[in-house]
Design an enzyme around this catalytic site. Structure first.
Site, short mmCIF file in Angstrom:
data_model
loop_
_atom_site.label_atom_id
_atom_site.label_comp_id
_atom_site.label_asym_id
_atom_site.label_seq_id
_atom_site.Cartn_x
_atom_site.Cartn_y
_atom_site.Cartn_z
N SER A 125 0.75 -1.21 0.02
CA SER A 125 0.00 -0.11 -0.10
C SER A 125 0.83 1.17 -0.02
O SER A 125 2.00 1.28 0.68
CB SER A 125 -0.87 0.07 1.08
OG SER A 125 -1.51 1.20 1.49
N TYR A 150 -2.28 -0.79 10.76
CA TYR A 150 -2.47 -1.37 9.62
C TYR A 150 -1.42 -1.00 8.58
O TYR A 150 -0.85 -1.87 8.02
CB TYR A 150 -3.64 -0.85 9.02
CG TYR A 150 -3.81 -0.92 7.34
CD1 TYR A 150 -3.67 0.05 6.71
CD2 TYR A 150 -4.08 -2.30 6.88
CE1 TYR A 150 -3.64 -0.26 5.39
CE2 TYR A 150 -4.02 -2.47 5.67
CZ TYR A 150 -3.73 -1.43 4.77
OH TYR A 150 -3.79 -1.58 3.31
N LYS A 154 1.95 -3.40 6.87
CA LYS A 154 2.31 -3.59 5.59
C LYS A 154 3.82 -3.38 5.42
O LYS A 154 4.70 -3.96 4.57
CB LYS A 154 1.71 -2.38 4.52
CG LYS A 154 0.14 -2.58 4.43
CD LYS A 154 -0.06 -3.97 3.58
CE LYS A 154 -1.52 -4.05 3.34
NZ LYS A 154 -1.77 -5.71 2.68
N ASN A 199 -14.03 4.27 3.77
CA ASN A 199 -13.26 4.82 2.72
C ASN A 199 -14.39 5.92 1.84
O ASN A 199 -15.66 5.71 1.70
CB ASN A 199 -12.88 3.78 1.37
CG ASN A 199 -11.91 3.01 1.98
OD1 ASN A 199 -11.82 1.84 1.79
ND2 ASN A 199 -10.74 3.49 2.46
N PHE A 218 -13.93 15.42 5.22
CA PHE A 218 -12.83 15.68 6.39
C PHE A 218 -11.90 16.74 5.98
O PHE A 218 -10.61 16.42 5.81
CB PHE A 218 -12.02 14.21 6.55
CG PHE A 218 -12.95 12.97 6.90
CD1 PHE A 218 -12.81 11.81 6.55
CD2 PHE A 218 -13.91 13.40 7.92
CE1 PHE A 218 -13.67 10.83 7.13
CE2 PHE A 218 -14.84 12.30 8.30
CZ PHE A 218 -14.59 10.94 7.96
C1 WQD Z 1 -9.57 9.27 0.63
C2 WQD Z 1 -10.15 10.70 1.18
C3 WQD Z 1 -10.31 11.28 3.34
C4 WQD Z 1 -14.12 9.26 3.71
C5 WQD Z 1 -7.09 4.33 2.38
C6 WQD Z 1 -6.23 3.27 3.31
C7 WQD Z 1 -5.18 3.16 2.46
C8 WQD Z 1 -5.64 2.32 1.24
C9 WQD Z 1 -6.42 3.27 0.49
C10 WQD Z 1 -5.32 0.07 1.27
C11 WQD Z 1 -9.26 11.39 2.14
C12 WQD Z 1 -11.70 11.75 2.46
C13 WQD Z 1 -13.05 9.75 3.33
C14 WQD Z 1 -15.14 10.12 4.12
C15 WQD Z 1 -13.77 11.91 3.57
N1 WQD Z 1 -6.11 1.07 1.38
N2 WQD Z 1 -12.80 11.17 3.27
N3 WQD Z 1 -14.95 11.60 3.97
O1 WQD Z 1 -7.50 6.95 3.63
O2 WQD Z 1 -6.50 7.79 1.44
O3 WQD Z 1 -6.67 5.38 2.04
O4 WQD Z 1 -7.79 3.61 1.36
O5 WQD Z 1 -4.45 -0.07 1.25
O6 WQD Z 1 -4.46 2.11 3.38
O7 WQD Z 1 -6.17 4.01 4.42
O8 WQD Z 1 -8.65 6.34 1.70
O9 WQD Z 1 -11.21 6.79 1.01
O10 WQD Z 1 -10.43 6.59 3.46
O11 WQD Z 1 -9.90 8.77 2.25
O12 WQD Z 1 -13.51 13.33 3.18
O13 WQD Z 1 -16.16 9.72 4.84
O14 WQD Z 1 -11.34 11.00 1.32
O15 WQD Z 1 -10.13 12.12 4.29
O16 WQD Z 1 -8.77 12.73 1.89
P1 WQD Z 1 -7.26 6.54 2.20
P2 WQD Z 1 -10.26 7.08 2.08
#
Ligand code: WQD
Length: 339
Positions: A125, A150, A154, A199, A218
């Site tokens: 990741s 998590y 990795k 996500n 967020f």
């Molecule tokens: C994306 C953007 C949030 C939810 C995760 C895992 C990472 C990888 C990919 C596996 C960010 C914003 C999110 C919400 C929001 N997975 N957001 N409101 O955190 O980049 O990565 O998925 O390998 O390990 O951590 O993905 O989809 O959670 O967030 O504003 O309800 O959307 O702040 O900027 P992230 P995400």
């Protein structure tokens, strides 16, 4: 050539099984169904007309894993997806993450050594990079201290793989995913988050379909054009196809090093608001969202330097953000039909 796909009834795993079958690989899945459903096998068969072999057990179980490899002698390679992957959950329950994610990898690599299975494709990741000092982030960018258990699993897994391949006759391709989203064009398989999605994209589609009341964005005070955080979103089918290229490279002895690492992204960064706009455009739905505080642990922006994967693997992500959001919405609509 039989390929073991661990976690093969999961989101990325199921899409990879379909692409492996399309390229003529024989697939066996091991999954403990802790975060996926057995009916995914029916959907895979509906798409490819081939039902993969399937066994249900947890790969952290030493005895069951050893017994499995004693019964299956013609495995040419392993694509290892099986792991817990929710960042927030890992903070609340770190031991479950270390026990499951690390022990399963150790068991797999021990059996690879004992049974002379030489080829491992590992699901890593972009979280290993943390907030990169420079963008786009390449495979040589420094690994930063993980922001969650998590992410740490990795990093630890990558170290275990490096050391094991140095000592034994095992090779690996480690694929560092950016943000996988979207679903197969058939809308028969896709992301099935259990409970409230962590996500962004499943939260968007569940809000639009009425399962969730409102999306919380967020933070809009990041140092980006529109203030919201930027990520490199990649279509899950593009990602799945990269796994087929990787395992094919290994079984056909095209690797240039015992351990190769590739970033799997598009090279394009999109902000949360840009993802929302794309969704509204392709769905015709007006999304109900509000700006709230930043989420702990989020990085401001990260997107991939894809040159090495493009040149060395001859693989490039093809789908646009609109394609990704349209497929995610079609999947959500199909899920609603099933209820
Ligand atoms: C994306 C953007 C949030 C939810 C995760 C895992 C990472 C990888 C990919 C596996 C960010 C914003 C999110 C919400 C929001 N997975 N957001 N409101 O955190 O980049 O990565 O998925 O390998 O390990 O951590 O993905 O989809 O959670 O967030 O504003 O309800 O959307 O702040 O900027 P992230 P995400």
């Amino acid at each position: 050539m039989k390929i073991l796909v661990t976690g093969g009834t999961g989101y990325i795993g199921s899409h990879t099984v379909v692409e492996l079958q399309a390229k003529g690989f024989d697939v066996i899945i091991v999954d403990d169904l802790s975060n996926s459903h057995i009916t995914v096998l029916d959907k895979i068969e509906e798409i490819s007309s081939i039902r993969p072999e399937f066994e249900q057990f947890n790969l952290a179980d030493v005895t069951k894993t050893k017994e499995f490899f004693n019964r299956h002698h013609n495995i040419m390679g392993i694509i290892h997806f099986a792991a817990h992957k929710a960042v927030g959950e890992s903070v609340e329950n770190p031991l479950m993450y270390y026990q499951n994610n690390i022990f399963s990898l150790i068991n797999i690599m021990q059996n690879m050594k004992d049974k002379n299975i030489q080829n491992l494709v590992f699901s890593s990741s972009c979280t290993v990079y943390g907030q990169p000092a420079e963008l786009p982030v390449s495979e040589n960018s420094p690994i930063q201290k993980a922001l969650s258990p998590y992410g740490n699993t990795k990093q630890i897994a990558e170290d275990i793989i490096q050391d094991t391949c140095k000592a034994y006759d095992t090779n690996a391709v480690m694929l560092r995913y950016f943000n996988p989203i979207g679903a197969h064009k058939s809308a028969l398989i896709g992301e099935l988050p259990l409970g409230v999605p962590n996500n962004l994209v499943p939260f968007i589609t569940q809000t639009a379909i009425g399962i969730r009341k409102q999306l919380s964005v967020f933070g809009d005070n990041y140092n980006t054009a529109d203030g919201t955080a930027i990520r490199d979103y990649i279509h899950v089918v593009d990602l799945a196809q990269a796994h087929v290229v990787a395992i094919d490279r290994m079984v056909n002895k095209k690797q240039k090093k015992k351990v190769e690492i590739f970033n799997l992204g598009t090279g394009n960064g999109f902000s949360v608001l840009e993802v929302i706009r794309s969704f509204e455009k392709v769905s015709g739905e007006k999304l109900n969202y509000k700006i709230v505080n930043r989420r702990e642990g989020d990085v401001e922006q990260v997107y991939a330097d894809t040159k090495f994967a493009n040149d060395e693997l001859g693989w490039k992500a093809k789908k646009t953000l609109d394609n990704m959001m349209e497929s995610a919405w079609n999947w959500e609509l199909a899920l609603k039909e099933k209820i």
